[in-house]
Design an enzyme around this catalytic site. Structure first.
Site, PDB file in Angstrom:
ATOM      1  N   ALA A  65       0.819  -1.230   0.000  1.00 45.13           N
ATOM      2  CA  ALA A  65       0.000   0.000   0.000  1.00 45.13           C
ATOM      3  C   ALA A  65       0.844   1.268   0.000  1.00 45.13           C
ATOM      4  CB  ALA A  65      -0.929  -0.008   1.215  1.00 45.13           C
TER       5      ALA A  65
ATOM      6  N   HIS B 277      -3.820 -10.193  -3.885  1.00 46.09           N
ATOM      7  CA  HIS B 277      -5.021  -9.945  -3.062  1.00 46.09           C
ATOM      8  C   HIS B 277      -6.210  -9.560  -3.915  1.00 46.09           C
ATOM      9  CE1 HIS B 277      -2.356  -9.186   0.723  1.00 46.09           C
ATOM     10  NE2 HIS B 277      -2.523 -10.463   0.462  1.00 46.09           N
TER      11      HIS B 277
ATOM     12  N   CYS C 275     -20.645 -18.939  -8.815  1.00 41.97           N
ATOM     13  CA  CYS C 275     -20.573 -19.316 -10.231  1.00 41.97           C
ATOM     14  C   CYS C 275     -19.480 -18.453 -10.851  1.00 41.97           C
ATOM     15  CB  CYS C 275     -21.934 -19.065 -10.903  1.00 41.97           C
ATOM     16  SG  CYS C 275     -22.360 -17.327 -11.087  1.00 41.97           S
TER      17      CYS C 275
ATOM     18  N   CYS D 195     -25.970 -11.965  -7.612  1.00 46.55           N
ATOM     19  CA  CYS D 195     -25.494 -12.481  -8.902  1.00 46.55           C
ATOM     20  C   CYS D 195     -26.669 -12.632  -9.876  1.00 46.55           C
ATOM     21  CB  CYS D 195     -24.828 -13.838  -8.684  1.00 46.55           C
ATOM     22  SG  CYS D 195     -24.368 -14.651 -10.234  1.00 46.55           S
TER      23      CYS D 195
HETATM   24  N1  APR Z   1       6.996   5.399   0.286  1.00 45.29           N
HETATM   25  C1  APR Z   1       7.575   4.331   0.906  1.00 45.29           C
HETATM   26  N2  APR Z   1       6.984   3.647   1.919  1.00 45.29           N
HETATM   27  C2  APR Z   1       5.749   4.067   2.296  1.00 45.29           C
HETATM   28  C3  APR Z   1       5.092   5.166   1.710  1.00 45.29           C
HETATM   29  C4  APR Z   1       5.766   5.839   0.655  1.00 45.29           C
HETATM   30  N3  APR Z   1       5.215   6.887   0.015  1.00 45.29           N
HETATM   31  N4  APR Z   1       3.875   5.321   2.324  1.00 45.29           N
HETATM   32  C5  APR Z   1       3.796   4.356   3.267  1.00 45.29           C
HETATM   33  N5  APR Z   1       4.914   3.612   3.258  1.00 45.29           N
HETATM   34  C6  APR Z   1       5.201   2.417   4.056  1.00 45.29           C
HETATM   35  C7  APR Z   1       4.675   2.437   5.472  1.00 45.29           C
HETATM   36  O1  APR Z   1       5.655   2.923   6.363  1.00 45.29           O
HETATM   37  C8  APR Z   1       4.380   0.948   5.729  1.00 45.29           C
HETATM   38  O2  APR Z   1       5.503   0.307   6.325  1.00 45.29           O
HETATM   39  O3  APR Z   1       4.491   1.375   3.407  1.00 45.29           O
HETATM   40  C9  APR Z   1       4.147   0.356   4.349  1.00 45.29           C
HETATM   41  C10 APR Z   1       2.697  -0.025   4.127  1.00 45.29           C
HETATM   42  O4  APR Z   1       2.431  -1.100   5.010  1.00 45.29           O
HETATM   43  P1  APR Z   1       0.923  -1.552   5.258  1.00 45.29           P
HETATM   44  O5  APR Z   1       0.094  -0.343   5.540  1.00 45.29           O
HETATM   45  O6  APR Z   1       0.966  -2.658   6.261  1.00 45.29           O
HETATM   46  O7  APR Z   1       0.438  -2.104   3.848  1.00 45.29           O
HETATM   47  P2  APR Z   1       0.790  -3.507   3.196  1.00 45.29           P
HETATM   48  O8  APR Z   1       2.155  -3.973   3.582  1.00 45.29           O
HETATM   49  O9  APR Z   1       0.480  -3.381   1.764  1.00 45.29           O
HETATM   50  O10 APR Z   1      -0.310  -4.470   3.890  1.00 45.29           O
HETATM   51  C11 APR Z   1      -0.393  -5.797   3.398  1.00 45.29           C
HETATM   52  O11 APR Z   1      -2.411  -6.099   4.700  1.00 45.29           O
HETATM   53  O12 APR Z   1      -4.461  -5.311   5.415  1.00 45.29           O
HETATM   54  C12 APR Z   1      -3.831  -6.135   4.510  1.00 45.29           C
HETATM   55  O13 APR Z   1      -4.721  -6.767   2.442  1.00 45.29           O
HETATM   56  C13 APR Z   1      -4.117  -5.698   3.108  1.00 45.29           C
HETATM   57  O14 APR Z   1      -2.669  -5.876   1.181  1.00 45.29           O
HETATM   58  C14 APR Z   1      -2.739  -5.417   2.522  1.00 45.29           C
HETATM   59  C15 APR Z   1      -1.832  -6.230   3.408  1.00 45.29           C
END
Ligand code: APR
Length: 242
Positions: A6, A101, A122, A144
């Site tokens: 994310a 995901h 389905c 659906c």
């Molecule tokens: N540049 C670099 N790093 C960043 C930035 C940025 N602009 N913005 C945020 N971060 C870092 C944050 O510090 C954090 O460590 O990105 C990381 C995002 O971590 P999460 O919020 O845990 O997201 P993610 O790792 O994708 O989560 C995995 O958890 O909730 C589930 O399904 C959901 O796919 C997700 C999964």
């Protein structure tokens, strides 16, 4: 290989999950499990409302997404494995994107009363806008059209079984990668976080670009602390000799 979370989309205006202010600091993830979605029409209505907010914001790819697309066009990146469901890698021009995901851009039938977190519907699938059209037509809990099963975003929720195929493809890529670059992920959620681990075990170099520490920093060959939208374009330009 790139493995993104994310954090690569926060500079497109999409909050991540675990940073201060992230989604799970404002909502309780237990309200977003697969079984809650199946059991509660109210949870489904809230979920569609959140999806509409996301689509209304119309997030655009940022420089980090575009840098990965350029690396792929130049033949230096085989695929992006992403945990994100926002579709921004494809919007930036990446062609080989493995969405472990799933995607919020589509909806799917999950069957009438799926149990054990398995989406056993389905084969109905449609763009997410199909659900918005049904809701605008007065049906606030779209079913659906083929089998009257429940309809859900084509994403993997907590408590839901992963879609097997993307995970298998991602694992195959990871074990043949020379370098696995993780970008913007806290590397805390399995089985996805097992992909960089598998790549490292199979001999890949592991580079981590993240703006905070991750549990994998100690095994990484390179750790870059910074914002993806600032660091990646420079790193890609350097890698391409520009
Ligand atoms: N540049 C670099 N790093 C960043 C930035 C940025 N602009 N913005 C945020 N971060 C870092 C944050 O510090 C954090 O460590 O990105 C990381 C995002 O971590 P999460 O919020 O845990 O997201 P993610 O790792 O994708 O989560 C995995 O958890 O909730 C589930 O399904 C959901 O796919 C997700 C999964």
């Amino acid at each position: 290989m790139a493995f993104t979370g994310a954090g690569i989309s926060t500079e497109s205006g999409i909050p991540d999950f675990r940073s201060p202010g992230g989604v799970w600091t404002r909502y309780d993830p237990r309200d977003f499990t697969f079984d809650r979605y199946v059991d509660s029409a109210e949870v489904r209505r809230n979920s569609w409302a959140m999806r509409r907010e996301f689509f209304a914001a119309a997030p655009e790819p940022n420089a980090a997404h575009r840098a990965l697309a350029e690396l792929e066009r130049e033949g230096r990146l085989t695929a992006v494995i992403t945990q994100n469901i926002d579709g921004l890698h494809q919007a930036a021009g990446s062609r080989n994107v493995i969405e472990v995901h799933g995607t919020a851009r589509e909806v799917m039938c999950i069957g009438d009363h799926p149990r054990a977190g398995i989406a056993e519907g389905c084969d109905f699938r449609a763009p997410t806008t199909w659900a918005f059209e049904r809701i605008d037509a007065g049906d606030d809990d779209p079913r659906c059209p083929r089998c009257d099963g429940l309809v859900k975003s084509a994403t993997v929720s907590f408590g839901q079984a992963m879609f097997p195929e993307p995970l298998e493809v991602a694992a195959q890529h990871a074990t043949t990668a020379e370098l696995l670059l993780t970008i913007g992920s806290s590397l805390q959620v399995y089985p996805a976080a097992g992909i960089p681990e598998a790549a490292k075990r199979a001999g890949a170099a592991l580079a981590i670009l993240n703006d905070e520490a991750t549990p994998f920093d100690r095994i990484a060959d390179v750790v870059v602390r910074g914002r993806a939208g600032e660091v990646l374009p420079t790193a890609v330009a350097t890698a391409l000799g520009r």
